[in-house]
Design a protein around this motif. Structure first.
Motif, short mmCIF file in Angstrom:
data_model
loop_
_atom_site.label_atom_id
_atom_site.label_comp_id
_atom_site.label_asym_id
_atom_site.label_seq_id
_atom_site.Cartn_x
_atom_site.Cartn_y
_atom_site.Cartn_z
N SER A 95 0.71 -1.10 0.06
CA SER A 95 -0.08 0.10 -0.10
C SER A 95 1.00 1.35 -0.13
N GLY A 144 -2.90 3.87 -2.81
CA GLY A 144 -4.07 2.74 -2.44
C GLY A 144 -3.07 1.29 -2.51
N LYS A 165 -8.62 -3.93 -4.60
CA LYS A 165 -9.43 -3.82 -3.46
C LYS A 165 -9.40 -4.57 -2.71
N SER A 196 -11.85 -6.98 -5.75
CA SER A 196 -11.69 -6.52 -6.98
C SER A 196 -10.29 -6.33 -7.44
#
Length: 393
Positions: A328, A332, A350, A363
């Motif tokens: 990360s 993101g 995600k 995802s």
């Protein structure tokens, strides 16, 4: 005199000029030597640097690609859970007190942790006075029955005499009324005895339903009455519950009937339960609500204790990765994928549920990619690597 002086002066000037010429020559020689040395030094440094650069280039050209461990996670069954903490309580906590007139406690028959049956006597109250009252009422029944028997006999004799004209019909009616009154007094005496016996039965403190005795607040010799408060607490059927405090968002995903696992603080044993009630309101200050999780009785579940709960809100399939594979940064979460040319690619993902089994990716991945399992922080996109498939455990 003047002539001699002039000659001497010319000789000195010539001598001085020759010395100056020699000094200038010496300086030119020194400067030339220094310049030549500097040129040689610069050339040597340039040559060495070029050789080092070429050597480094040659070394980099022959350096092997690093070996990285990759995995292809596929799709795994993943449960989405809500975790929380809360207090343990009896699901139905029944307080037991004095329902009769009370008195002095003679015996206490149960201890906290015992199981009681419905109607079982928990404590016995002294009843010597009430017992004598019951005997008195029983004797009054005997008197009333004797009066009724006498009235019945008198009525029967009167009926035999009325046909002969010795007794009028009015006397018969009076004797019938006397018998009815005597029978009524028998009924009153019997009702009074039954009432007294019921009162005496209520002297004892009894369990209103079957369950686990939680607390005891009475001892032999203690005088109790209607104002004595709660003497025993019983968990009906031994059923317990956890009252979990959930945020408004988590509470919206919880519904009655879904499974949950409750783990008391200080214990490694988890107890399986289910949500049986979801609070219809949210606290306006804390923005939290209560989910009540029913659990069966076990020795590890103690009312008043603290426990953690994991509530399964939904299930599905998703790639499951170890935490070391997920990186990360400010942009993101992402993972490194090794493509068909063995080059590293950055892939944004995600993250879903995080558990002891790993990180579920909701995802960004199909599960068929070759994903760098660890050491992703030392790689860069586009770098060539030598992938090595992780062995299954």
């Amino acid at each position: 005199m003047n002539y001699e002086t002039h000659i001497v002066g010319d000789v000195d000037m010539e001598q001085l000029g020759a010395d100056d010429v020699r000094d200038r020559k010496r300086r030119r020689i020194i400067i030339s030597s220094v310049v030549a040395a500097a040129v040689v030094a610069v050339a040597a440094i340039s040559l060495i640097g070029k050789e080092n650069t070429e050597a480094a280039a040659d070394a980099s050209a022959v350096a092997p690609a690093p070996v990285v461990t990759v995995l292809s996670p596929g799709q795994s069954a993943v449960s989405r859970t809500v975790t929380a903490t809360g207090s343990l309580n009896a699901r139905i906590d029944m307080p037991v007190g004095v329902v009769g007139e009370g008195g002095q406690v003679v015996r206490v028959l149960v201890q906290p942790g015992d199981w009681a049956r419905a109607g079982q006597t928990l404590a016995v109250i002294e009843r010597s006075v009430q017992s004598e009252q019951a005997k008195s009422l029983a004797a009054q029944i005997g008197v009333a029955r004797a009066d009724a028997k006498l009235a019945k006999a008198q009525l029967d004799r009167a009926r035999q005499l009325v046909g002969r004209g010795f007794i009028s019909q009015a006397d018969i009616d009076q004797r019938e009324a006397t018998l009815a009154a005597a029978n009524a007094r028998v009924g009153v005496a019997e009702a009074q005895l039954a009432e007294q016996r019921a009162r005496n039965g209520r002297l004892d403190i009894r369990a209103p339903a079957s369950g686990l005795v939680l607390t005891r607040a009475v001892e032999p010799g203690q005088v109790v009455g209607t104002g004595s408060g709660v003497l025993f607490r019983i968990a009906r059927d031994g059923a317990m519950e956890l009252r979990a405090m959930l945020s408004e968002a988590d509470l919206a995903r919880v519904r009655a009937g879904i499974p949950a696992m409750v783990t008391p603080v200080g214990s490694t044993q988890s107890v399986k339960g289910s949500v049986w009630q979801v609070s219809p309101v949210i606290d306006p200050v804390s923005r939290q609500g209560i989910a009540r999780v029913a659990v069966p009785y076990t020795p590890a579940i103690r009312p008043g204790g603290f426990a953690a709960v994991s509530i399964v809100t939904s299930t599905g399939n998703a790639p499951l990765l170890p935490e070391s594979a997920v990186q990360s940064d400010a942009a993101g979460n992402y993972v490194y994928v090794v493509n068909g040319k063995n080059l590293v690619e950055r892939r944004a993902v995600k993250v879903g549920q995080v558990s002891s089994e790993g990180v579920a990716v909701s995802s960004g991945l199909t599960g068929q990619e070759r994903i760098v399992a660890s050491a992703g922080a030392f790689l860069t996109p586009g770098q060539k690597v030598k992938p090595e498939l992780q062995k299954s455990r």
